[in-house]
Design a protein around this motif. Structure first.
Motif, short mmCIF file in Angstrom:
data_model
loop_
_atom_site.label_atom_id
_atom_site.label_comp_id
_atom_site.label_asym_id
_atom_site.label_seq_id
_atom_site.Cartn_x
_atom_site.Cartn_y
_atom_site.Cartn_z
N VAL A 29 55.27 44.22 88.02
CA VAL A 29 55.51 44.26 89.37
C VAL A 29 57.18 44.63 89.64
CG1 VAL A 29 55.90 42.72 91.30
CG2 VAL A 29 53.91 42.29 89.82
N ASP A 30 57.24 45.54 90.30
CA ASP A 30 58.81 45.98 90.63
C ASP A 30 59.69 44.85 91.00
OD1 ASP A 30 61.09 46.75 92.20
OD2 ASP A 30 60.25 48.59 92.40
N ARG A 87 45.79 57.03 91.09
CA ARG A 87 45.56 58.49 91.68
C ARG A 87 46.49 59.40 90.95
NH1 ARG A 87 45.87 56.64 97.65
NH2 ARG A 87 47.91 57.22 97.24
N PRO A 88 46.08 60.81 90.85
CA PRO A 88 46.92 61.53 89.85
C PRO A 88 48.36 61.74 90.41
CG PRO A 88 44.93 62.53 90.04
CD PRO A 88 44.94 61.39 90.96
N ASP A 89 48.81 61.52 91.75
CA ASP A 89 49.75 61.83 92.46
C ASP A 89 50.60 60.52 92.28
OD1 ASP A 89 48.02 60.49 94.30
OD2 ASP A 89 49.37 60.81 95.92
N ASP A 90 50.21 59.43 91.71
CA ASP A 90 50.94 58.32 91.35
C ASP A 90 51.65 58.33 90.05
OD1 ASP A 90 49.93 56.72 93.60
OD2 ASP A 90 48.20 56.14 92.58
N ILE A 91 51.16 59.27 89.12
CA ILE A 91 51.69 59.26 87.74
C ILE A 91 53.39 59.30 87.73
CG2 ILE A 91 51.62 60.50 85.61
CD1 ILE A 91 48.89 59.07 86.25
N GLU A 92 53.92 60.01 88.56
CA GLU A 92 55.27 60.13 88.40
C GLU A 92 56.10 59.02 88.72
OE1 GLU A 92 56.85 62.72 87.02
OE2 GLU A 92 54.81 63.54 86.56
N THR A 93 55.60 58.26 89.75
CA THR A 93 56.14 56.91 90.11
C THR A 93 55.76 56.04 89.06
OG1 THR A 93 55.94 57.39 92.26
CG2 THR A 93 56.06 55.21 91.86
N LEU A 94 54.63 55.86 88.63
CA LEU A 94 54.17 55.16 87.42
C LEU A 94 55.37 55.32 86.23
CD1 LEU A 94 52.46 52.51 86.72
CD2 LEU A 94 50.69 54.33 86.10
N VAL A 95 55.65 56.54 85.85
CA VAL A 95 56.44 56.71 84.57
C VAL A 95 57.81 56.34 85.03
CG1 VAL A 95 57.40 58.42 83.25
CG2 VAL A 95 55.09 58.47 83.88
N ARG A 96 58.25 56.64 86.25
CA ARG A 96 59.41 56.12 86.60
C ARG A 96 59.72 54.50 86.38
NH1 ARG A 96 59.24 59.98 90.40
NH2 ARG A 96 58.87 58.46 92.19
N MET A 97 58.57 53.78 86.81
CA MET A 97 58.76 52.29 86.98
C MET A 97 58.68 51.78 85.35
SD MET A 97 55.97 51.27 89.94
CE MET A 97 56.32 49.62 89.87
N LEU A 98 57.94 52.48 84.72
CA LEU A 98 57.66 52.06 83.17
C LEU A 98 59.11 52.51 82.45
CD1 LEU A 98 54.17 53.13 82.51
CD2 LEU A 98 55.16 50.89 82.49
N ARG A 99 59.60 53.60 82.58
CA ARG A 99 60.71 53.84 82.03
C ARG A 99 62.02 53.13 82.39
NH1 ARG A 99 62.29 59.23 80.75
NH2 ARG A 99 63.02 58.49 78.78
N ALA A 146 59.57 40.32 82.12
CA ALA A 146 60.48 40.25 83.41
C ALA A 146 61.15 41.53 83.91
CB ALA A 146 61.56 39.14 83.50
N ASP A 147 61.25 42.45 82.81
CA ASP A 147 62.16 43.58 82.90
C ASP A 147 61.11 44.83 82.61
OD1 ASP A 147 61.95 43.06 80.22
OD2 ASP A 147 63.64 44.09 79.80
N GLY A 148 59.55 44.64 82.46
CA GLY A 148 58.68 45.60 82.37
C GLY A 148 57.71 45.46 81.29
N LEU A 149 57.09 46.41 80.86
CA LEU A 149 55.99 46.20 79.90
C LEU A 149 56.29 45.75 78.58
CD1 LEU A 149 53.38 48.82 80.89
CD2 LEU A 149 53.35 46.59 81.63
N ALA A 150 55.40 44.84 77.80
CA ALA A 150 56.00 44.73 76.40
C ALA A 150 55.20 45.71 75.56
CB ALA A 150 55.41 43.28 76.51
#
Length: 108
Positions: free
Chosen positions: A71-72, A6-18, A104-108
Motif C-alpha cells: 500500500v502506498d 491491466r497492461p497499462d498499470d505495469i509502469e505505475t506498479l514498477v515505479r511503486m515497487l522500485r 512498511a517500505d515496500g515488498l519483502a
C-alpha cells in the motif's frame, strides 16, 4: 475499488515497487509476471496491490502459496491493506499454506 491488473498499470506498479529499492527494473518486471495481481484503485489512482502465486503442492496435499501486499504510504491506515489481503486470500486454493510478506517500505 479492487480490480485485476491491466497492461497499462505495469509502469505505475514498477515505479511503486522500485521506490526506495535498488532491485533492477527487469527483475521487478519478471516478478510481476509470476503473480496474479489485484490493484486497489480510487479516482483512477493506484493506491496499492496484492500479488498471489501458487508455489506447488506439499506432501500433505496442502498448496503452498505466496501472497504480497503493498500500500502506498500516503494511503496506509485506511483499511486498504486488509481488503487487499482478504481478496488475495480468497483467490488462493484451499487448503493452502501461505507465506504472506509485508514491509512498511515496500515488498519483502
Amino acid at each position: 475499488m479492487l480490480r485485476d491488473l491491466r497492461p497499462d498499470d505495469i509502469e505505475t506498479l514498477v515505479r511503486m515497487l522500485r521506490a526506495g529499492d535498488h532491485t533492477p527494473e527487469e527483475a521487478v518486471r519478471r516478478a510481476i509476471g509470476a503473480y496474479h495481481v489485484l490493484v486497489g484503485e480510487e479516482d483512477g489512482r493506484m493506491k496499492g496491490f496484492v500479488g498471489t502465486r501458487e508455489d506447488g503442492t506439499r506432501e500433505d496435499s496442502t498448496q503452498e502459496c505466496d501472497l504480497r501486499v503493498y500500500v502506498d504510504p500516503v494511503f496506509r491506515r485506511q483499511g486498504l491493506g486488509r481488503r487487499l489481503y482478504e481478496a488475495g486470500m480468497a483467490r488462493l486454493k484451499e487448503p493452502a499454506r501461505v507465506t504472506a510478506r509485508y514491509r512498511a517500505d515496500g515488498l519483502a
